[in-house]
Design an enzyme around this catalytic site. Structure first.
Site, mmCIF file in Angstrom:
data_model
loop_
_atom_site.group_PDB
_atom_site.id
_atom_site.type_symbol
_atom_site.label_atom_id
_atom_site.label_comp_id
_atom_site.label_asym_id
_atom_site.label_seq_id
_atom_site.Cartn_x
_atom_site.Cartn_y
_atom_site.Cartn_z
ATOM 1 N N TYR A 1 -108.762 76.066 64.294
ATOM 2 C CA TYR A 1 -108.046 76.748 64.089
ATOM 3 C C TYR A 1 -107.488 77.234 64.759
ATOM 4 O O TYR A 1 -106.179 78.068 64.180
ATOM 5 C CB TYR A 1 -108.331 77.815 62.631
ATOM 6 C CG TYR A 1 -109.367 78.840 63.068
ATOM 7 C CD1 TYR A 1 -109.375 79.853 63.653
ATOM 8 C CD2 TYR A 1 -110.378 78.725 62.949
ATOM 9 C CE1 TYR A 1 -110.045 80.896 64.109
ATOM 10 C CE2 TYR A 1 -111.783 79.917 63.005
ATOM 11 C CZ TYR A 1 -111.058 81.167 63.206
ATOM 12 O OH TYR A 1 -111.958 81.497 64.584
ATOM 13 N N HIS B 1 -115.872 84.671 65.811
ATOM 14 C CA HIS B 1 -115.471 85.604 64.613
ATOM 15 C C HIS B 1 -117.083 86.310 64.653
ATOM 16 O O HIS B 1 -117.280 87.307 64.503
ATOM 17 C CB HIS B 1 -115.756 84.829 63.073
ATOM 18 C CG HIS B 1 -115.233 86.102 61.511
ATOM 19 N ND1 HIS B 1 -114.315 87.075 62.240
ATOM 20 C CD2 HIS B 1 -116.159 85.697 61.119
ATOM 21 C CE1 HIS B 1 -115.430 87.851 60.734
ATOM 22 N NE2 HIS B 1 -116.157 86.964 60.078
ATOM 23 N N ARG C 1 -109.083 89.038 69.873
ATOM 24 C CA ARG C 1 -110.918 88.186 69.321
ATOM 25 C C ARG C 1 -110.642 87.340 70.623
ATOM 26 O O ARG C 1 -110.535 86.138 69.838
ATOM 27 C CB ARG C 1 -111.337 88.356 67.894
ATOM 28 C CG ARG C 1 -112.581 87.905 68.074
ATOM 29 C CD ARG C 1 -112.741 87.179 66.253
ATOM 30 N NE ARG C 1 -113.160 85.734 66.438
ATOM 31 C CZ ARG C 1 -112.038 85.055 65.016
ATOM 32 N NH1 ARG C 1 -111.834 85.686 63.771
ATOM 33 N NH2 ARG C 1 -111.814 84.035 65.488
#
Ligand SMILES: Cc1ncc(C[n+]2csc(CCOP(=O)(O)OP(=O)(O)O)c2C)c(N)n1
Lengths: 327, 385
Positions: B292, B283, B279
Site C-alpha cells: 500500500y 505496522h 512509521r
C-alpha cells in the site's frame, strides 16, 4: 430502631447517600444525575449535599461515562455511573466488556475495578423504543462482570451499598417499572443478606418459579392465584445473575420436581436457558417435567400499546406452571 | 437559479494536498540536517548531558525494537508492534514526564515504557503470549498496553479527573502537581472514544495531554482517510490548544510535551500534541507495507531519521567522542542480550493460571470449573502418552 415505608426509588437514593457518607471515594456520574437528580430522581438531592465533584453531571456520551470511570477507579475512586435507560448502554458496551470486565484479569489482579454501573431496566412503562430493554444476558455472559438485579425497596437499599463496597465491577439492574410502585418497610439497623445470594421469597411445595427484577412481582401474583386453585408455588428471587446462587434453587426443585423460569428478556439464549440447563444437570432425577421458560419473544421490543402482549404476565406464567403438570 | 449557499472555502483548498514536511506550524528545534533552530515559544536550553542522554535513549529504544522484531522472526514472539522511526516522538514525550505523571499507552509505546522505568523485557510478555501486560501499572505509573484503539484516552481522562479531586493539580508545588498523558495514533483519532475523551477533558478542564503520533498510516490507511484538516487543528473545535511538533525531532517533542504537561499540572487543562512522524517499519510484524505505500515515501522519511540528525548535531558540536559511542554500543549489546535471553526464559503460564484474577477474589463458580479442569488434567498423569 425505627422503621419507615419507602419505595424502591427512595431505597436506592438512601443507599447511595449512605455509601457516599461511608466512603468519600464514592463518586456518582451520569447524565442529569446532579441538579435534576436523574430522570427517575434516584440521585435526588445528592449533588446538593455532596457537591459537584462527587455527583457529576456528565457530557452525553455513554462510552465516555464508563471509560472515564475506569480511569477514576485506577486512581482509587469507586465510581457509580448511571446509564439513563437500558437501551442506551450499548454505546458503552465496548468499554464495559473489554475494559471494565477485563482490567483485573489483564493486570493479574494488580488492579481492581470497583465500578457500579446502574441500569434502569425492563418494560411496562409505556415508553418509546430503547427505553424498555432487558440486556442482562449480554453482561452475564461476560466473564469479569458481576450482574445483580434488585426487585424491592429493601433490597434496593442494601444491594446498592453492597455493590458499591464490592471490589469488582457490578452491573446493577433496577426494575424501573417498580421505582415508584410499592412501598415496603425498611429497618436500617437490620443485617442484610450477602449480595450474591438468591432468596426464597415465598415458600411452596408443588413447583418452583424463578424470577428476578420486575418478574418477581409477577411470580408472586401467580403464586397467589395458584393457591386459590389449590397449588402451592415456591418463588425464588434470584437477585444475582452472575454469579448465580444455585443452591437454594436446586434444593427447591428437588423438593417440588417442577421449575418455571420467567424474565422479561428474550427467551433465546437468555438467563432462562442457563438456569434450565443447570437445573437439568443437577436435578435430573427429581424433575417431573422439563424446565419451562416464560420470557419475551425473540423480537425487538414492540410499540408500547402492545407491550402487555409481549411481557410475561400472570397468565403466561400460570399457563407454563399448568403445563409442567401435564408431563 | 440562485447561487448555492456558501459556508466558506473548501477545506481542501485551504490546506492543500497532504504535506510531508508538516506545514508551516510545525514546531522544530533540530532540522533533519542536524541544524539547531530556534522557536519563539518552545525553545529550551539543552545541556550537553541532556542531549547525550536523549541520544542514548533513542538508540537503546531502537535496539529494543530491533531485538524484539528479530525475536518475532525467530518464532519467540507471536507478533511485535514496531516503532522504527518513532523513537524521538516517544523519548521526547517520555523524558518530559515527571515521576508522578501517569501514562496511558497504546500497544506501541516501548520508548515511553522505557522512560518510565519499565524493564523492556516485561513488554515482550504480551506479544509472546505469556501474559497481558507483565508490569504493575501503579509501580511505574505506566498503564497496561491497550489493544482496542483509543479506549485508553478515556481512562486517561478519568484518571486525570481523579487527580483533580485528589488535589494534586495547580497547587504550585512542582513535586506534587501531576498530569496524565494519553498516547494514540492518527487512526485512533477517528474513534468515538477519543472524541468523547476530548469532550470530557475540555468540559472538566482535566490535566491530560493527548499525545498523537501521526505516523501517517493506520495499518494500510493513510492519514487522508482519517481527516481532511491537519489533526492538531481539531483540538480547537473541542476548546483546547493543539500543537503540531516535528515528531522526528526529539528536542522539539520534549520541549512541546513538557510545556503541555506543565500547563496541565498547573490546572490550565488539556492540550493536544500531534507528533508529526513516520512509521518506517511495518505496522506490525504481520503487515506488508509494500502492498500500500511507495518506496519513495520511505526513502524520503529515512532522510529525516530522528537518531541520525541528533548524532550529526552532537558530532558537529564536539559534544561526543568515540568513547561515548563505544560505551553506548556496549550498553545496547547488553540490552539485546538481556532481551534475547530473558524472552526465552519468560515462564509460560500454567494451565490452571487462566482461572486466576477474573475477579479480585475467586468465585465459587470459577473455583468449581478450575477444580474440575484440574481433576481432568490429573486423570492423564501416570498414563503413557
Ligand atoms: C477498535 C479497534 N479497531 C480495530 C483494531 C485493529 N487495529 C489495530 S491497530 C490499527 C491501526 C491503528 O492505527 P493508528 O491509530 O494510526 O496507530 P498506529 O498503529 O499507526 O500507531 C487497527 C485498525 C483495533 N485494535 N481496535
Amino acid at each position: 430502631m425505627s422503621t419507615q415505608k419507602i419505595t424502591l426509588a427512595k431505597g436506592l437514593n438512601m443507599g447511595l447517600r449512605k455509601a457516599m457518607e461511608d466512603d468519600d471515594k464514592v463518586l456518582l456520574m451520569g447524565e442529569d444525575v446532579g441538579k435534576l437528580g436523574g430522570v427517575f430522581r434516584i440521585t435526588d438531592g445528592l449533588q446538593k449535599d455532596f457537591g459537584e465533584d462527587r455527583v457529576i453531571d456528565s457530557p452525553l456520551a455513554e462510552s465516555g461515562i464508563v471509560g472515564t470511570a475506569v480511569g477514576m477507579a485506577l486512581r482509587g475512586y469507586r465510581p457509580v455511573v448511571e446509564i439513563q435507560f437500558d437501551g442506551f448502554v450499548y454505546p458503552a458496551y465496548d468499554q464495559i466488556v473489554c475494559q471494565v470486565a477485563k482490567y483485573t484479569y489483564r493486570s493479574q489482579g494488580k488492579v481492581k475495578m470497583p465500578i457500579v454501573i446502574r441500569i434502569p431496566f425492563g418494560g411496562g412503562i409505556g415508553a418509546v423504543e430503547h427505553h424498555s430493554e432487558s440486556p442482562e444476558a449480554q453482561f452475564a455472559h461476560t466473564p469479569g462482570l458481576k450482574v445483580v438485579a434488585c426487585s424491592n425497596p429493601v433490597d434496593g437499599y442494601w444491594m446498592i451499598q453492597q455493590a458499591i463496597a464490592h471490589d469488582d465491577p457490578v452491573i446493577f439492574l433496577e426494575p424501573k417499572r417498580q421505582y415508584h410502585a410499592d412501598k415496603a418497610e425498611l429497618d436500617e439497623s437490620a443485617t442484610p443478606e450477602p449480595l450474591f445470594t438468591s432468596r426464597v421469597v415465598r415458600p411452596g411445595s408443588d413447583a418452583t418459579v424463578l424470577a428476578y427484577g420486575p418478574t418477581v412481582k409477577t411470580a408472586l401474583k401467580c403464586a397467589e392465584a395458584a393457591e386459590s386453585e389449590g397449588r402451592s408455588l415456591e418463588v425464588i428471587d434470584l437477585r444475582t445473575l452472575s454469579p448465580l446462587d444455585m443452591a437454594p434453587v436446586y434444593e427447591s426443585v428437588r423438593r417440588t420436581g417442577r421449575c418455571v423460569v420467567t424474565h422479561e428478556a428474550h427467551v433465546n439464549l437468555g438467563m432462562g436457558a442457563e438456569l434450565a440447563a443447570r437445573v437439568t444437570e443437577q436435578c435430573f432425577y427429581s424433575l417431573e417435567a422439563p424446565v419451562l421458560r416464560v420470557g419475551a419473544f425473540d423480537t425487538p421490543y414492540p410499540p408500547s400499546r402492545i407491550e402487555e402482549e409481549y411481557l410475561p404476565d400472570l397468565d403466561r406464567v400460570l399457563d407454563a406452571v399448568d403445563r409442567t403438570f401435564t408431563f | 437559479m440562485p447561487d448555492p449557499v456558501s459556508f466558506g472555502p473548501d477545506l481542501a483548498d485551504v490546506f492543500g494536498p497532504s504535506q510531508t514536511d508538516g506545514g508551516p506550524d510545525l514546531v522544530q528545534l533540530l532540522t533533519p540536517e542536524g541544524e539547531r533552530v530556534h522557536h519563539p515559544e518552545f525553545d529550551h536550553d539543552f545541556s550537553a548531558e541532556e542531549l547525550r542522554g536523549l541520544y542514548r535513549d533513542m538508540v537503546l529504544t531502537r535496539r529494543i525494537d530491533v531485538e524484539a522484531t528479530a525475536l518475532q522472526r525467530h518464532g519467540e514472539l507471536g507478533i511485535w508492534a514496531q516503532l522504527l522511526g518513532q523513537e524521538a516522538a516517544q523519548i521526547g514525550a517520555g523524558r518530559a514526564l515527571r515521576p508522578q505523571d501517569y501514562v496511558f499507552p497504546t500497544y506501541r509505546e516501548h520508548g515511553v515504557a522505557y522512560c518510565k522505568g519499565v524493564d523492556p523485557l516485561r513488554l515482550l510478555g504480551l506479544f509472546r503470549g505469556v501474559d497481558q501486560g507483565g508490569w504493575d501499572p501503579n509501580e511505574n505509573n505506566f498503564g497496561l498496553y491497550t489493544i482496542v484503539i483509543g479506549a485508553q484516552t478515556l481512562h486517561a481522562t478519568g484518571y486525570a479527573m481523579g487527580m483533580q479531586r485528589d488535589g494534586v493539580v495547580g497547587t504550585g508545588d512542582p513535586d506534587r502537581d501531576s498530569a496524565v498523558i494519553a498516547h494514540f495514533g492518527d487512526g485512533a483519532s477517528s474513534q468515538g472514544d477519543v472524541n468523547e475523551a476530548f469532550i470530557f477533558a475540555a468540559s472538566y478542564n482535566a490535566p491530560v495531554v493527548f499525545f498523537c503520533q501521526n505516523n501517517q498510516w493506520a495499518i494500510s490507511e493513510p492519514i487522508e482517510r482519517q481527516t481532511r484538516i491537519p489533526l492538531y487543528q481539531r483540538a480547537l473545535g473541542f476548546g483546547f490548544p493543539g500543537i503540531r511538533v516535528d515528531g522526528n525531532d526529539v528536542l522539539a517533542t520534549y520541549a512541546v510535551t513538557k510545556a503541555a504537561l506543565q500547563r496541565a499540572r498547573e490546572g490550565n487543562g488539556p492540550s493536544f500534541v500531534e507528533a508529526y512522524t513516520y512509521r518506517m517499519g511495518a505496522h506490525t510484524t504481520t503487515d506488508d507495507p509494500t502492498r500500500y505505500r511507495l518506496n519513495d515515501e520511505l526513502e524520503h522519511w529515512k532522510l529525516k531519521d530522528p537518531i541520525e540528525r541528533l548524532k550529526v548535531y552532537l558530532r558537529r558540536n564536539g559534544l561526543v567522542d568515540q568513547e561515548f559511542f563505544d560505551d553506548l554500543d556496549a550498553e545496547a549489546k547488553e540490552l539485546g542480550h538481556h532481551l534475547r535471553e530473558g524472552c526465552k526464559a519468560l515462564p509460560d503460564p500454567k494451565p490452571l493460571d487462566q482461572f486466576g484474577y477474573v475477579f479480585s477474589e475467586m468465585t465459587d463458580e470459577i473455583a468449581a470449573q478450575r477444580d474440575e479442569f484440574a481433576a481432568y488434567l490429573a486423570s492423564f498423569e501416570g498414563s503413557h502418552s
